[in-house]
Motif scaffolding. Structure first.
Motif, short mmCIF file in Angstrom:
data_model
loop_
_atom_site.label_atom_id
_atom_site.label_comp_id
_atom_site.label_asym_id
_atom_site.label_seq_id
_atom_site.Cartn_x
_atom_site.Cartn_y
_atom_site.Cartn_z
N PHE A 2 2.37 1.69 -3.51
CA PHE A 2 1.43 2.03 -4.58
C PHE A 2 0.74 3.38 -4.39
CE2 PHE A 2 0.21 -2.50 -6.25
CZ PHE A 2 1.54 -2.74 -6.55
N ALA A 3 0.64 3.85 -3.15
CA ALA A 3 -0.22 4.99 -2.83
C ALA A 3 0.00 6.24 -3.69
CB ALA A 3 -0.08 5.34 -1.35
N GLU B 240 -9.15 5.68 -3.66
CA GLU B 240 -8.86 4.72 -2.60
C GLU B 240 -9.36 3.32 -2.95
OE1 GLU B 240 -7.66 2.88 0.83
OE2 GLU B 240 -7.10 4.88 0.10
N TYR C 139 -3.98 0.02 -14.05
CA TYR C 139 -4.58 1.25 -13.51
C TYR C 139 -3.96 2.50 -14.13
CZ TYR C 139 -6.62 -1.90 -10.10
OH TYR C 139 -7.34 -2.92 -9.50
N VAL D 185 -3.71 -3.31 -4.30
CA VAL D 185 -2.94 -3.91 -3.20
C VAL D 185 -3.39 -5.35 -2.98
CG1 VAL D 185 -2.52 -3.83 -0.71
CG2 VAL D 185 -2.45 -1.72 -2.06
N PHE E 272 -2.16 6.49 -7.07
CA PHE E 272 -3.61 6.29 -7.07
C PHE E 272 -4.30 7.49 -6.42
CE2 PHE E 272 -2.04 2.05 -7.59
CZ PHE E 272 -2.99 1.39 -8.35
N ALA F 237 7.55 2.49 -7.51
CA ALA F 237 6.84 1.69 -6.51
C ALA F 237 7.75 0.60 -5.95
CB ALA F 237 5.58 1.08 -7.12
N ARG G 33 0.84 -1.21 0.00
CA ARG G 33 0.00 0.00 0.00
C ARG G 33 0.87 1.25 0.00
NH1 ARG G 33 -5.07 2.02 1.14
NH2 ARG G 33 -5.92 -0.10 1.10
N ASP H 153 -9.58 1.95 -5.98
CA ASP H 153 -8.63 1.35 -6.91
C ASP H 153 -7.34 0.94 -6.20
OD1 ASP H 153 -10.37 1.69 -9.00
OD2 ASP H 153 -9.35 3.44 -9.85
N LEU H 154 -6.88 1.78 -5.28
CA LEU H 154 -5.67 1.44 -4.53
C LEU H 154 -5.87 0.15 -3.75
CD1 LEU H 154 -2.85 1.98 -3.35
CD2 LEU H 154 -3.94 3.51 -1.67
N LEU I 143 0.13 -2.40 -11.89
CA LEU I 143 0.01 -0.95 -12.00
C LEU I 143 -0.41 -0.51 -13.40
CD1 LEU I 143 3.10 0.07 -9.85
CD2 LEU I 143 0.70 0.40 -9.27
#
Length: 216
Positions: free
Chosen positions: A28-29, A35, A63, A42, A32, A73, A25, A37-38, A60
């Protein structure tokens, strides 16, 4: 009562699964805005693999992130490798209780430069007479040779030992192949996914104490 109790590390004594989710998380945060999609990304990452980052680009990309984002990332993940890593709440108590009635040791799979800092962070090395890290000894579970090495270090026969671990692939079959009894710690409460089942199944370390006739 077994004379030797050997433990796995990840998802047996410490909560690697939760730590992995937190690290992914964090990695990746930045890429994104949504939330939902994040959270989905994850979940897909940790479901696909509990180790490594090679699958990050493919996830990734779904998205809209490019290769540069995937590399960023990966770097965030590697630099934050131990985020949220903690012992299970019953781990120290369990170790201290079993040490009163049996010898103990640890066998953990993984690269030494990852597993040793993890052990240092958790401050548990002094609790174990010996710890075998697969890369350090050149043998990886489920190869029974690493279990035999632990038995030799302890000076105890296989029939007098048990191994406690979470992996249906590495821990249970490896211990059985070495002639030991196997204890599967099934924190997630899933059905046994392997072939030959473990000798004992537990949901947490308190249940290990109960299975040994010790008060939690």
């Amino acid at each position: 009562m077994p004379r030797l109790i050997l433990f796995d590390l990840d998802n047996t004594l410490c909560d690697h699964a939760t730590s992995r989710s937190l690290r992914v998380r964090h990695a990746f945060a930045p890429f994104f805005a949504n939330e939902t999609d994040l959270g989905q990304a994850v979940q897909e990452a940790v479901t696909r693999s509990m180790e490594g980052t090679t699958h990050f680009p493919g996830i990734l990309e779904q998205y809209g992130a490019d290769a540069n984002a995937a590399e960023a990332a990966r770097e965030r993940y590697v630099s934050d490798r131990y985020r949220g890593l903690e012992l299970y709440s019953d781990a120290l108590h369990t170790i201290e209780k079993v040490k009163q009635v049996a010898s103990i040791g640890m066998i953990t799979n993984g690269p030494t430069d990852i597993q040793q800092p993890k052990i240092d962070l958790l401050q548990i090395e002094h609790l174990f007479p010996f710890i075998l890290i697969s890369e350090s000894v050149g043998i990886w579970k489920p190869d029974p040779a690493i279990f035999h090495m632990a038995l030799e270090k302890a000076g105890i026969a296989a029939e007098d030992a048990i191994y406690v671990g979470d992996s249906p692939v590495a821990d249970v079959p490896g211990a059985k192949a070495a002639g030991m009894r196997s204890v599967w710690i099934n924190c997630a409460g899933i059905n046994w996914p392997g072939d030959e089942p473990p000798d004992i199944e537990i949901r947490d370390l308190n249940e290990l104490l109960l299975s040994l006739g010790l008060a939690p």
